[in-house]
Motif scaffolding. Structure first.
Motif, mmCIF file in Angstrom:
data_model
loop_
_atom_site.group_PDB
_atom_site.id
_atom_site.type_symbol
_atom_site.label_atom_id
_atom_site.label_comp_id
_atom_site.label_asym_id
_atom_site.label_seq_id
_atom_site.Cartn_x
_atom_site.Cartn_y
_atom_site.Cartn_z
ATOM 1 N N ILE A 93 41.309 44.866 60.616
ATOM 2 C CA ILE A 93 41.816 43.503 60.468
ATOM 3 C C ILE A 93 42.417 43.077 61.797
ATOM 4 O O ILE A 93 43.202 43.806 62.403
ATOM 5 N N ILE A 94 42.025 41.889 62.270
ATOM 6 C CA ILE A 94 42.606 41.321 63.488
ATOM 7 C C ILE A 94 43.338 40.038 63.093
ATOM 8 O O ILE A 94 42.728 39.124 62.529
ATOM 9 N N GLN A 95 44.626 39.974 63.375
ATOM 10 C CA GLN A 95 45.421 38.808 63.030
ATOM 11 C C GLN A 95 45.461 37.816 64.194
ATOM 12 O O GLN A 95 45.680 38.217 65.340
ATOM 13 N N VAL A 96 45.226 36.557 63.886
ATOM 14 C CA VAL A 96 45.276 35.488 64.884
ATOM 15 C C VAL A 96 46.355 34.496 64.465
ATOM 16 O O VAL A 96 46.280 33.925 63.368
ATOM 17 N N CYS A 97 47.340 34.323 65.315
ATOM 18 C CA CYS A 97 48.502 33.482 64.987
ATOM 19 C C CYS A 97 48.547 32.261 65.901
ATOM 20 O O CYS A 97 48.417 32.393 67.124
ATOM 21 N N THR A 98 48.748 31.109 65.308
ATOM 22 C CA THR A 98 48.855 29.847 66.041
ATOM 23 C C THR A 98 50.248 29.284 65.859
ATOM 24 O O THR A 98 50.780 29.277 64.743
ATOM 25 N N SER A 99 50.853 28.833 66.940
ATOM 26 C CA SER A 99 52.190 28.256 66.862
ATOM 27 C C SER A 99 52.204 27.047 65.934
ATOM 28 O O SER A 99 51.177 26.417 65.690
ATOM 29 N N THR A 100 53.381 26.725 65.434
ATOM 30 C CA THR A 100 53.527 25.606 64.505
ATOM 31 C C THR A 100 53.413 24.299 65.279
ATOM 32 O O THR A 100 54.351 23.870 65.940
ATOM 33 N N TYR A 101 52.253 23.692 65.194
ATOM 34 C CA TYR A 101 51.991 22.503 66.005
ATOM 35 C C TYR A 101 51.937 21.210 65.196
ATOM 36 O O TYR A 101 52.167 20.119 65.730
ATOM 37 N N VAL A 102 51.628 21.311 63.900
ATOM 38 C CA VAL A 102 51.257 20.111 63.152
ATOM 39 C C VAL A 102 52.403 19.095 63.058
ATOM 40 O O VAL A 102 52.165 17.888 63.004
ATOM 41 N N LYS A 103 53.653 19.569 63.108
ATOM 42 C CA LYS A 103 54.785 18.648 63.034
ATOM 43 C C LYS A 103 55.256 18.182 64.401
ATOM 44 O O LYS A 103 56.111 17.301 64.502
ATOM 45 N N HIS A 104 54.700 18.783 65.452
ATOM 46 C CA HIS A 104 55.203 18.492 66.803
ATOM 47 C C HIS A 104 54.205 17.741 67.678
ATOM 48 O O HIS A 104 54.544 17.348 68.792
ATOM 49 N N MET A 105 52.981 17.563 67.200
ATOM 50 C CA MET A 105 52.024 16.794 67.979
ATOM 51 C C MET A 105 52.506 15.356 68.114
ATOM 52 O O MET A 105 52.967 14.752 67.141
ATOM 53 N N GLN A 106 52.391 14.811 69.292
ATOM 54 C CA GLN A 106 52.761 13.413 69.538
ATOM 55 C C GLN A 106 51.523 12.700 70.081
ATOM 56 O O GLN A 106 51.360 12.535 71.289
ATOM 57 N N LEU A 107 50.681 12.283 69.158
ATOM 58 C CA LEU A 107 49.377 11.753 69.533
ATOM 59 C C LEU A 107 49.440 10.345 70.109
ATOM 60 O O LEU A 107 48.414 9.792 70.497
ATOM 61 N N GLN B 284 51.707 40.130 56.580
ATOM 62 C CA GLN B 284 52.580 38.984 56.367
ATOM 63 C C GLN B 284 53.760 39.023 57.332
ATOM 64 O O GLN B 284 54.097 38.017 57.977
ATOM 65 N N GLN B 285 54.390 40.184 57.456
ATOM 66 C CA GLN B 285 55.558 40.305 58.333
ATOM 67 C C GLN B 285 55.177 40.157 59.799
ATOM 68 O O GLN B 285 55.878 39.477 60.571
ATOM 69 N N GLN B 286 54.070 40.783 60.199
ATOM 70 C CA GLN B 286 53.652 40.712 61.596
ATOM 71 C C GLN B 286 53.265 39.292 61.995
ATOM 72 O O GLN B 286 53.623 38.820 63.085
ATOM 73 N N MET B 287 52.546 38.604 61.130
ATOM 74 C CA MET B 287 52.132 37.241 61.448
ATOM 75 C C MET B 287 53.329 36.298 61.488
ATOM 76 O O MET B 287 53.428 35.447 62.374
ATOM 77 N N ARG B 288 54.236 36.427 60.536
ATOM 78 C CA ARG B 288 55.417 35.561 60.538
ATOM 79 C C ARG B 288 56.243 35.773 61.805
ATOM 80 O O ARG B 288 56.693 34.812 62.435
ATOM 81 N N ALA B 289 56.423 37.041 62.196
ATOM 82 C CA ALA B 289 57.189 37.336 63.407
ATOM 83 C C ALA B 289 56.496 36.782 64.646
ATOM 84 O O ALA B 289 57.143 36.242 65.557
ATOM 85 N N CYS B 290 55.168 36.887 64.694
ATOM 86 C CA CYS B 290 54.414 36.395 65.846
ATOM 87 C C CYS B 290 54.505 34.872 65.946
ATOM 88 O O CYS B 290 54.718 34.326 67.032
ATOM 89 N N ILE B 291 54.349 34.191 64.822
ATOM 90 C CA ILE B 291 54.425 32.725 64.824
ATOM 91 C C ILE B 291 55.812 32.267 65.250
ATOM 92 O O ILE B 291 55.963 31.328 66.049
ATOM 93 N N ASP B 292 56.849 32.929 64.750
ATOM 94 C CA ASP B 292 58.219 32.588 65.146
ATOM 95 C C ASP B 292 58.407 32.780 66.646
ATOM 96 O O ASP B 292 59.074 31.977 67.311
#
Length: 241
Positions: A175-189, A223-231
């Motif tokens: 399993i390879i986890q891919v984490c993306t930063s929380t962008y959807v609330k911060h985009m200023q289009l 779950q823990q690894q992805m949450r920590a990475c996103i944070d």
């Protein structure tokens, strides 16, 4: 005004990329590398139209030995354009059967060899599991899964569904986890520079020798690894402000 102009250009781009992707699918139907190429068709122009800058740390994803189950977080429909820039070679996606009926996109999604499942049909879901296991074991192909099962809309990582982990254990692939930063609330289009998005892949987690008895612990680890990475990604972006 800038936002409206971008949305108009994005609509035109979506149709154009769909037509190009559909032609690719017709020329070489069900080729598993079609997904990567189509993802690029959608992603590269879209990121420029939207004014988004992507920063990636995805060595483990680029250099992975096929096959693997790639588990990613899912924020919004913009994920198509955001993570499309990092989809590796010979990687297909697991998607809802209803996607097949989206004009252009649905047809190329199917022709790209992606796996469509009907979540409301247990018999078809079981058959899809057998199909994905065969794909992972014998076709030198990875499967990308948005394991939350739905968009989290930037409200944090939702509980991961077990399907992706069952696939990995059944096929004995990492399993390879891919984490993306929380962008959807911060985009200023409505600004020329709409924001920065960071994408990071984690070290592969081997599943060879695991059984379904190991499923809960494996899911909790991810779950823990992805949450920590996103944070961590979010904190790095906020630290620049």
């Amino acid at each position: 005004m800038l936002f409206l102009a971008r949305m108009l250009l994005m609509s035109l781009h979506f149709v154009a990329a769909g037509i190009v992707g559909l032609l690719l699918g017709i020329c070489r139907p069900f080729n598993p590398d079609n997904s990567r190429l189509c993802a690029r068709f959608y992603s590269w122009p879209a990121l420029r139209i939207l004014g988004l800058r992507i920063e990636t740390e995805t060595t483990s994803l680029r250099d992975h030995v096929r096959s693997a189950v790639i588990v990613a977080n899912h924020q919004s429909n913009y994920d198509l354009f955001v993570v499309g820039s990092v989809v590796p070679e010979r990687t297909v996606c697991l998607g809802k059967k209803s996607l097949k009926w989206v004009p252009f996109f649905g047809q190329l999604f199917w022709l790209s060899g992606n796996v469509l499942i009907d979540r409301g049909n247990a018999a078809q879901a079981k058959q899809a599991m057998l199909t994905t296991t065969d794909t992972l074991q014998h076709k030198d192909t990875s499967i990308w899964v948005f394991a939350e099962g739905t968009r989290n809309l930037g409200k944090g990582l939702l509980p991961l569904k077990k399907g992706a982990f069952q696939m990995a254990i059944a096929a004995g692939v990492p399993i390879i986890q891919v984490c993306t930063s929380t962008y959807v609330k911060h985009m200023q289009l409505n600004r020329w520079k709409s924001g920065i998005i960071k994408i990071r892949s984690l070290a592969p987690i081997p599943t060879a020798g695991l059984t379904l008895a190991d499923l809960p612990a494996l899911m909790e680890q991810c779950q823990q690894q992805m949450r920590a990475c996103i944070d961590s990604l979010d904190a790095e972006i906020e630290g620049r402000a």
